[in-house]
Design a protein around this motif. Sequence first.
Motif, PDB file in Angstrom:
ATOM      1  N   SER A 111      27.793 -25.149   7.752  1.00 39.77           N
ATOM      2  CA  SER A 111      27.762 -22.801   7.132  1.00 39.77           C
ATOM      3  C   SER A 111      28.272 -22.620   5.827  1.00 39.77           C
ATOM      4  CB  SER A 111      29.721 -22.728   7.867  1.00 39.77           C
ATOM      5  OG  SER A 111      30.870 -23.162   6.946  1.00 39.77           O
ATOM      6  N   PHE A 121      38.730 -29.942   8.581  1.00 39.37           N
ATOM      7  CA  PHE A 121      39.501 -31.804   9.123  1.00 39.37           C
ATOM      8  C   PHE A 121      40.184 -31.172   9.579  1.00 39.37           C
ATOM      9  CE2 PHE A 121      35.982 -33.066   6.207  1.00 39.37           C
ATOM     10  CZ  PHE A 121      34.683 -33.053   7.248  1.00 39.37           C
ATOM     11  N   VAL A 163      31.180 -23.330   3.931  1.00 37.26           N
ATOM     12  CA  VAL A 163      31.474 -24.803   2.886  1.00 37.26           C
ATOM     13  C   VAL A 163      30.201 -25.787   2.232  1.00 37.26           C
ATOM     14  CG1 VAL A 163      30.758 -27.056   3.745  1.00 37.26           C
ATOM     15  CG2 VAL A 163      32.703 -25.314   5.400  1.00 37.26           C
ATOM     16  N   TRP A 175      31.039 -24.231  -1.660  1.00 35.90           N
ATOM     17  CA  TRP A 175      32.136 -25.577  -1.711  1.00 35.90           C
ATOM     18  C   TRP A 175      31.608 -26.370  -2.453  1.00 35.90           C
ATOM     19  CZ3 TRP A 175      36.546 -23.481  -3.656  1.00 35.90           C
ATOM     20  CH2 TRP A 175      37.209 -22.762  -3.307  1.00 35.90           C
ATOM     21  N   TYR A 212      43.224 -29.076   0.016  1.00 34.21           N
ATOM     22  CA  TYR A 212      42.684 -28.225   0.262  1.00 34.21           C
ATOM     23  C   TYR A 212      41.090 -28.055   0.882  1.00 34.21           C
ATOM     24  CZ  TYR A 212      41.935 -22.799  -1.164  1.00 34.21           C
ATOM     25  OH  TYR A 212      41.341 -21.479  -0.861  1.00 34.21           O
ATOM     26  N   TYR A 213      40.057 -28.621   0.520  1.00 38.35           N
ATOM     27  CA  TYR A 213      39.607 -28.574   1.105  1.00 38.35           C
ATOM     28  C   TYR A 213      39.127 -28.651   1.445  1.00 38.35           C
ATOM     29  CZ  TYR A 213      36.052 -28.089  -3.437  1.00 38.35           C
ATOM     30  OH  TYR A 213      35.395 -27.344  -4.140  1.00 38.35           O
ATOM     31  N   ARG A 268      40.180 -26.623   4.583  1.00 41.60           N
ATOM     32  CA  ARG A 268      38.899 -24.883   4.238  1.00 41.60           C
ATOM     33  C   ARG A 268      37.679 -25.093   5.457  1.00 41.60           C
ATOM     34  NH1 ARG A 268      38.308 -20.805   0.856  1.00 41.60           N
ATOM     35  NH2 ARG A 268      35.797 -20.818   2.016  1.00 41.60           N
ATOM     36  N   ILE A 269      37.388 -26.684   5.579  1.00 39.73           N
ATOM     37  CA  ILE A 269      36.498 -27.276   6.012  1.00 39.73           C
ATOM     38  C   ILE A 269      36.376 -27.861   7.524  1.00 39.73           C
ATOM     39  CG2 ILE A 269      34.389 -27.246   4.412  1.00 39.73           C
ATOM     40  CD1 ILE A 269      35.172 -30.527   4.456  1.00 39.73           C
ATOM     41  N   VAL A 321      35.148 -35.806  -2.673  1.00 32.83           N
ATOM     42  CA  VAL A 321      35.443 -34.820  -2.024  1.00 32.83           C
ATOM     43  C   VAL A 321      33.671 -34.239  -1.475  1.00 32.83           C
ATOM     44  CG1 VAL A 321      36.039 -32.554  -1.190  1.00 32.83           C
ATOM     45  CG2 VAL A 321      37.717 -33.689  -3.366  1.00 32.83           C
ATOM     46  N   VAL A 376      31.139 -37.186   6.854  1.00 28.88           N
ATOM     47  CA  VAL A 376      31.988 -36.481   7.188  1.00 28.88           C
ATOM     48  C   VAL A 376      31.089 -35.638   8.600  1.00 28.88           C
ATOM     49  CG1 VAL A 376      33.903 -35.350   8.745  1.00 28.88           C
ATOM     50  CG2 VAL A 376      34.318 -37.294   7.057  1.00 28.88           C
ATOM     51  N   ILE A 377      30.666 -33.933   8.185  1.00 30.27           N
ATOM     52  CA  ILE A 377      29.860 -33.446   8.775  1.00 30.27           C
ATOM     53  C   ILE A 377      28.851 -33.528   8.758  1.00 30.27           C
ATOM     54  CG2 ILE A 377      28.889 -31.189   7.941  1.00 30.27           C
ATOM     55  CD1 ILE A 377      30.725 -29.969   5.670  1.00 30.27           C
ATOM     56  N   GLN A 390      30.250 -35.711  12.182  1.00 31.59           N
ATOM     57  CA  GLN A 390      30.145 -34.281  13.926  1.00 31.59           C
ATOM     58  C   GLN A 390      28.808 -33.682  14.032  1.00 31.59           C
ATOM     59  OE1 GLN A 390      32.858 -31.543  11.129  1.00 31.59           O
ATOM     60  NE2 GLN A 390      34.714 -32.303  11.417  1.00 31.59           N
TER      61      GLN A 390
END
Lengths: 626, 479
Positions: B192, A624, B195, B198, A617-618, A621-622, B163, B170-171, B174
Amino acid sequence: MQGLVEILVLPLLGAATITAFKGLMPKRLPGIWASLLVAVSFILSIFQDRRVSQLAGSHHVITGVLWNWATGFGPAIHFRLYLDPLSAVWLLIITGVGALIHIYSIGYMHDDAGEPRFFAYLNFFIFSMLLLVLAGNLVVLLIGWALVGLASYFLIGFWYDRPTAVAAAKKAFVMNTLGDVGILLGLALLYIHYHGVGYQHLFAIFTHAKPGSAFFEWTALLLYIGAMAKSAQFPLHMWLADAMEGPTPVSALIHAATMVTAGVYLMARLYPLLRLAPVTHELIGVIGAFTAIFAASIAFFQQDIKKVLAYSTLSQLGYMFLGIGVSAYTASVFHFMTHAFFKATLFLAAGSVIHGLAGEQDLGQMGGLWKKMPWTMGSFLVATLAISGIPPFSGYFSKEAILGQAFNSGHYILWAIGVFTAGMTAFYMFRLFFLTFTGKPRNEHLHEHAHEAPLVMTIPVVILGVLSLIGGAFGGWLNRWLSPAFHQYAGGSAAALESGPLFGTILTVGLAVVAFLVAYWLYVKRDTAPKAGTDKAPGVWMLKAWGMDSAWMTVVVNPLKMLGTALLTVERGILAGVVGIASGVQAWASDLAPIQTGYVRRYALSIMVGVVALLAYYLIRIGFIS
Amino acid sequence: MFLVWLMAVPLAGAIATLIAPKEVSKAIAAITSLVGLVGYAGLLFISRAGIDWAWIPQWGIRFHLVSDGLSLFLLGLSAVLFVVAVFASDAHAGRAYYFWLLVLSFSVVGLFAAVDLFVFYVFWEVLLIPVFFLLTGWSGERGKKAAMKWLIMNLVGSFFMLVGVVALAVIHNQNGGGLTFEISQLSGMSMSAGVASWLFFAFLVAFAIKAPLWPLHGWMPDAYGESPAPVTAIISGVLSKAGIYGILRVMIPIFMPQFREYQTLLLIVATAGLVYGALMALRQQDMKMVTAYGSLSHMAMMALGIFSLTSVGLLGTTFYMVAHGLMVGGLFLVLGMLENRTGTRTIQDMAGLNRSAPRLAAYFLFFVLGTLGLPGLPGFAGEYMIIQGLIASHVVFAVIAGFILIVAAWYMLRVFQAVMQGPARTTAIKDLWSRQVAWLVPLAGLVILIGIWPAGITAHAVPSLYHAMHFALGKGGVH
C-alpha cells in the motif's frame, strides 16, 4: 591520425621528462629540450597541414578515434582527434609562435631557480592547447580547455611566493571554471537532444535545422559563456589583467597569442550553431565591440607596460568577437593570426625591456631606451604600427577585413565603435612606445645599466617583428585555405574576406594617424608625464578599470562568503544545542539507572527504548499488531 | 567462491595480528591488503563471481553475495584504499589498530557484495564496530566523543533500516510470495502506498546518515576531524559510499514509485546539501574540515545523480563513487602527512610550504584538482553524467550544480594556496619520503587512468544498473 598523436605527445613528453629528471639535467638543458620538442611539433604540423590540403574531395578532414571516453548512456563519447583547415591554422600558430617563445624564454629565465619547472609548464601548456584545437568533439575540447586553464594557473602563479601572483592565479582559475561549466551544460544539452557531441555529427544535423528555436539560443549562449571566460570578454575579463603576474613570455604565449584566442576558435568552429541562434550571434558581436572600446579606454592611462598590453589584448579580442558576430569568420581568424604575431612581438619586446631594466615595469621609470636597445625598439615599433592599423603592416589588413564586413552586413553601430576604437588603439600604443623608448630617461640609474637583450631573445623578437610587418600578405592564402572548412556546413556563406567601403578605410587610417600625432605632440613634443590625466574623472576611473573588480566583490564574492559564515554559525549553534540536550538526557538517564556505567551501554539503552517504541508504532501502522 | 576468499583473507589477517607479536602487525596488514588487491584483480577477470548458501532456511535468509557491475568497482575502490591506508599508517599504531582495520576491510567486502537484504543489514551493523574502535582509540577524549556521535547516529539509522528490512520480508510473505530477503525478489512487489512511503523514508534516513547527506551529517565533523588520516581516508573514501550504494542497490529496485512521487522534494534537499557543504567549506579554517564539507557537497552530488532518476544520472553516480573515493582518500592522506609534519590543521598557521616540500605540494594539488572536478580527471566524468541526468529531468538543479562546481574550485584552491603558497612563514618541513611516493604514484596513476578512460568502468556498470532499474520499472521505463 598517427601524425596528430605525435604532434600532441611530443610536448607532453617534454613536460613529463623535465618534471621527472630535472634534478639530473644540466642548466639550460630543460629549455633547449622543451624548445626542440615544440619545434619538431611545428615541423610535423606543417606536414599534417599539407596532408589535409591534399585530401581529395571537398572534406579536408583528418579524424580518428583513440578510445572510447565514456559509454553506457547512449551512443559512446569517443576520445576523438580532428584536423581540418581551421584547426590547422591554430596548430601552426601554437607550435610556431610557441617554439619562438620557448627559445626566447631560454634567455629570459636563465637566472631563475625555477627554470626547469617553467619549461615543464610551458610544454604542458602547448600539449593542452593542441588537444583543445585537435579535439574532435566537445568533451575532448573541454578537457583541453580545462588543461590550458590549469597551465595558465601554473604559470600565472609561477612565482608562488608573491601573494599577488597566487591571488591572480586563483582568480583566473575560478573565472575560467565558470566558462568550463557553461561549456559543460551546453554540451550536455546537445548530447541529450542529438545523442552525440562530435563536430561532424552535430554539424550535419545543424545544417538541416531551422534557425531561431530557444534550444539553439540557450545552447549557443552556454557555449559562448565558455568562450567569454577564456577570451576575457566583458564582464568576465578581469582575470586577464591580473594574469600579468606571470613571467612575460607566458603573457606573450598564453595571455596574448594563443590561449585567450581559444574562445575565437570555439565560436568559429561552431559557426553552424551560430546560424541557428541569431540572437546569441548578434550578442557576441555587441559584447565584442563593447569589450574592444571598454578595454581600450582602460589601456589609455595605465602606468605598467604589461598592463597596457594586457588591456590592448582584451580590446583586440573584442575585435575578433566582433568579427564572429558579423559572420566574418575568416577575418576573425586572420586577425587572430596577425594579432599572434604583433602581440607576441610587443610582449616579448616588453619582456626584453623589463629584462634590461632589472625587472622594472613602471613607465614612469623608463624613457629614452631606443639607443640602448635598438633591435627591441625596432620590433616594438613595427608591432605598434601593426596594431594601430597603419598600412601596410599586418594589423591593418585584418582589422580592415573585420570592420569592412561589419559595415557591409549593416552593423553600422558596431562598425563605428570599431573605427573609433582603432583611433584609441593608435593613441595608447604610441603613448606606450614614446614613453618607453623616446624622450629623456626618467630614471638615470636604470637607464645607465639598461642593455640590449642577448641574441637568444632578440632573434625570436625580430622574427616575430618581421611577421608583424608582412603578416598581412597571408590574407589571400588564408582565404583560400579556410574556404573548404567554412563551406562544409550551412552558416559560413559570409565567411570569406571582403573589403569594406573606401571611405571607411580612409576614416580608420585617418583617425589612427591623428591619434598618433596627438600622442606624439603630448609625449614627445611636450614630454607629458605618464601619470598626467589620471587624477580626476574620467582618467581615474579609466586607470582603475571602471571599478569592475570591486563590483564583482560586492555582488558575488562577498555575499557568498557572508552566507557561508552565517551557515557556519548556525551549524555550530545547532550542534552545541544537540550536545546540550544529549548531556541533559544523560544526566537524567544516570539518575534513573545508577547501576549502569559506561557511555555506550547507556546511550544504546536509551536508543533501544526509543526505537522499540518506534518499531511498535510502525508495525501497528502497517497492520502486524492489531 | 572467489568472494569468500576475498573476505577470508582480511579475516585471517585480523586473527593473525592477534596472535603474532605486535611489531609485525603492520606487515601482516600490508601483506593481507596486498593479497586482497591481487585477489581483486583476479575478480576483474572473472567479472561476475558469487556465492549463494542457505543460511537460515526457515526465515528464507540466504548468504548470497555477488560481484556485479554495481559492486565490482566499489570492491576495487576499497581494495585499493585499504592497501594505501595500511601503507600510510603509523608502524607503531599497535595491534588493535590493524586488527580493527582488517575487520573493517572484511565487513566492507560483505556489505558491497551482499544481495540478500538480511545479509546486507548484518554487514551494515558489523561495520559500525571496527569504526567505533578506530575512532575511539587514537585521539583521546575528543576521539571518544567523535566515536560516540558516530555510533549513536548510525545506530538510529540502523534501527530504522531494521524495521524496513523486516517489514519488507513480512509483507512479501503476506502477499503470498514466501519469506525471502533476496533484493531481486522484493523488488517491484505490491505494497500500500502509505506503508511504502514509511519504509522508503526509513531506508533513506539510514543511508543518508551513513553517507552522510545533509542535514544528517552531525557525526561527520568530529569523526573526520579526530580520526587518524588513514581512517579518515577509509571513512570518506569507502564507507561514505556505502550509504549511496545502499540507495542504488536496495532502494532503486524496490521503491521506484516512491522515488517518482517524492522526486522534487529529494532533489531540493540534496541540492540544499550541495550548496550547504560548498559554502561551509568556503569558510572553514581547518584544512581537514574544508575537505570534509567539500565531501559533504560531493555526496549530495551523488545523491542528485540518483534522484534524477535517469540512467545517465545513476551511471554517473556509480562512476563518481569510485572516482571520488580514490581522490578524497588520497587527499585526506596527504593532509595527514601535512599535519604530521606541521603539527597543525589550521590553514592560517601554515604558508609557503611549497618551497620546502615541492613533491608533497604537487600531490596535494593533484588531489585538489581531482576533487574540484578538473576535466581530464575522473571527478569531471562523474559530474558530467550526473549533470546530464539532471538536465534531462529538472534543469534548474543542473544549473545550481554547475554553479557549485565553480565554488568547489574556489574553496579547494583556497586551502591549497593558503597552505602551500605565498611567502613562507613557517619553518621548513620535510618533503615526501620515497616510500610515501611509492604508494602515491600508483594511486595517482589509477586516478589519471580512470579520468581519461571512464568507459573502463561505465561499460561494466551499465548491465547491472539496467538490471536493477528494470526490476523496478519494467521495460521501457528508463530514459
